[in-house]
Enzyme design. Structure first.
Site, short mmCIF file in Angstrom:
data_model
loop_
_atom_site.label_atom_id
_atom_site.label_comp_id
_atom_site.label_asym_id
_atom_site.label_seq_id
_atom_site.Cartn_x
_atom_site.Cartn_y
_atom_site.Cartn_z
N SER A 184 -64.05 -17.63 18.81
CA SER A 184 -62.68 -17.97 19.19
C SER A 184 -62.35 -17.83 20.66
O SER A 184 -61.27 -18.24 21.09
CB SER A 184 -61.69 -17.14 18.36
OG SER A 184 -61.66 -17.59 17.04
N LYS A 199 -53.56 -13.29 24.69
CA LYS A 199 -53.49 -13.92 23.36
C LYS A 199 -52.52 -13.13 22.48
O LYS A 199 -52.50 -11.90 22.51
CB LYS A 199 -54.88 -13.95 22.74
CG LYS A 199 -54.98 -14.70 21.42
CD LYS A 199 -56.42 -14.74 20.94
CE LYS A 199 -56.58 -15.45 19.62
NZ LYS A 199 -57.99 -15.50 19.16
N SER A 245 -59.80 -19.82 17.93
CA SER A 245 -58.37 -19.61 17.75
C SER A 245 -57.62 -19.30 19.05
O SER A 245 -56.40 -19.31 19.09
CB SER A 245 -58.13 -18.46 16.76
OG SER A 245 -58.66 -17.24 17.27
#
Length: 467
Positions: free
Chosen positions: A156, A57, A132
């Site tokens: 997330s 990420k 996210s």
């Protein structure tokens, strides 16, 4: 086929997995949009997982690889160091093939808040991948990589995993170092694996968990994530919060899949009981006071002076204001405003102080229940993925994390494992356990994965991405 392979599958293959991954990304990522940065040139790494492609990420620092946080503020920032979790993955031979898209500074539940583009759900490209960590979830689900890392502040890792039909695990707070994770809310943030199987999540935890001198919040506890992963759930006791059934926005098909999961647990020899957790209804409000408050403090460093975007104006104060106004998107600015307000002298005790007290009460309630039960079960999300652009109201958006937030506020381990479909899109089952009971949480998830009626030849199905 590479796109279906797990880490365990890769260990028995001699093929060039890195090139297979890069070819897959080249083929489909123009449609799925998982990656902000693709890494074509790989370091020569050795280790037991040599050459297995993994994605990171883009709010986790990677040496000499751009780390943007999905923000214009850090669009051209290249860190000079690896996050501890990245360093540990490299030490075991994993190959980082790219950095994945996210809601800006990890603030969002759909990846629509990225400053660059929207990641699409591999099951239906008109739908969000969640957030996210939507880029990581989509990259794994679409078979661009074997596994990925995400970060979880209020769900997330777990919510996008549920939306994309993969496994997403948030470890106990302190098990995985946050050194190199760009801070959103430091008391809530935790890095976790996103994988195609529960065993793969356990394998990655074996690599990334452990004490780190660079992060004083890490613990010295050594856990064995794999030995008991096939033990099953016979004789276990599971709690289901009554508040799940009182939530009016719970999708009917999601509720049906959840009931099927509970029946599966009972068939496997577990006992399921309803319990009252009265403070759980305050979790979202509590989170949206504490998280923005911590964010307003953490993001104060982005002022155009040391690194990142700088918009030059005649005066220093004007430079600060212009830089932050241009560099931060609407959602990030909203949370900074909210956090700054709740931390102000006039409102600190009324909002932030009170929220911290409610956080303690919620944590106490969850621990009280878990003293008598092996785990708490809920749906991961009250609905399946929604259409891109269909949710405009921030409150509706925030409530999508209603079942995942409690684990962050209390620091408990929680996992989302696929369990069926609603409206032809994946549904996730969430399992929350006691602090440092991470191996048991993984074992419970493995039982649901193994005996799910939605398995195909013992595997959770993955989407066929149609370009």
């Amino acid at each position: 086929m590479f796109e279906k392979m797990t880490i365990e599958d890769c260990l028995s293959k001699e093929s060039d997995l890195i090139n297979l991954s890069l070819e897959r990304i080249k083929c489909i990522d123009s449609a799925v949009k998982s990656f902000i940065t693709v890494v074509d040139k790989q370091e020569e790494l050795e280790g037991p997982y040599k050459g297995i492609p993994i994605a990171i990420k883009d709010n986790i620092t990677t040496k000499n690889i751009r780390t943007t946080c999905g923000s214009k503020m850090l669009e051209n920032y290249t860190p000079p160091y690896d996050a501890t979790c990245v360093k540990r993955l490299k030490n075991y031979g994993f190959a980082i093939v790219g950095k994945t898209n996210l809601d800006e500074f990890a603030m969002g539940s759909s990846t629509e808040r990225s400053a660059f583009f929207v990641t699409r759900n591999p099951w239906d490209l008109d739908y969000v991948a969640g957030g996210s960590s939507g880029g990581s979830a989509a990259a794994v689900a679409s078979g661009e990589v074997v596994a990925a890392l995400g970060s979880d502040t209020g769900g997330s890792v777990r919510q996008p995993a549920a939306f994309c039909g993969i496994v997403g695990f948030k470890p106990t707070y302190g098990l995985v170092s946050r050194y190199g994770l760009v801070a959103f809310a430091s008391s809530l943030d935790q890095i976790g694996p996103m994988t195609k199987s529960v065993r793969d999540a356990a394998l990655i935890m074996e690599v990334i968990a452990g004490k780190d001198p660079m992060d004083s919040t890490t613990v010295s506890k050594k856990l064995d994530f794999l030995t008991h992963i096939e033990d099953g759930i016979s004789g276990m006791k599971f709690a289901v919060p009554e508040e799940v059934y009182k939530y009016e926005q719970l999708d009917r098909e999601v509720s049906d899949r959840f009931e099927e999961a509970l029946k599966t647990a009972e068939k496997l020899g577990a006992k399921v009981s309803r319990v009252k957790i009265p403070t759980i209804k305050y979790a979202v409000a509590t989170y949206y006071i504490i998280a923005p408050a911590e964010a307003s403090s953490n993001l104060a460093r982005y002022d155009g002076v040391k690194y990142g975007l700088r918009i030059e104006e005649p005066g220093l104060m004007d430079t600060y204001m212009k830089t932050r106004n241009v560099g931060f998107g609407e959602e990030v600015r909203r949370r900074i405003f909210l956090g700054t307000f709740t931390l102000s002298a006039a409102y600190y005790e009324a909002y932030f102080g009170k929220a911290q007290k409610v956080r303690k009460l919620l944590s106490d309630d969850l621990n009280r229940v878990l003293a008598d039960f092996d785990a708490i079960l809920t749906p991961t999300s009250p609905s399946p993925a929604f259409k891109i652009g269909s949710v405009a109201d921030p409150l509706t958006y925030y409530l999508m994390d209603i079942f995942t937030i409690p684990a962050n506020l209390s620091g408990l381990p929680a996992i989302s494992v696929p369990f069926g479909f609603a409206k032809n899109l994946p549904v996730g089952l969430q399992i929350m356990g006691r602090r440092f009971d991470d191996p048991k949480v993984l074992a419970i998830a493995r039982a649901f994965e193994k005996y799910s009626p939605y398995n195909i030849n013992g595997r959770i199905p993955l989407p066929v991405v149609r370009i």
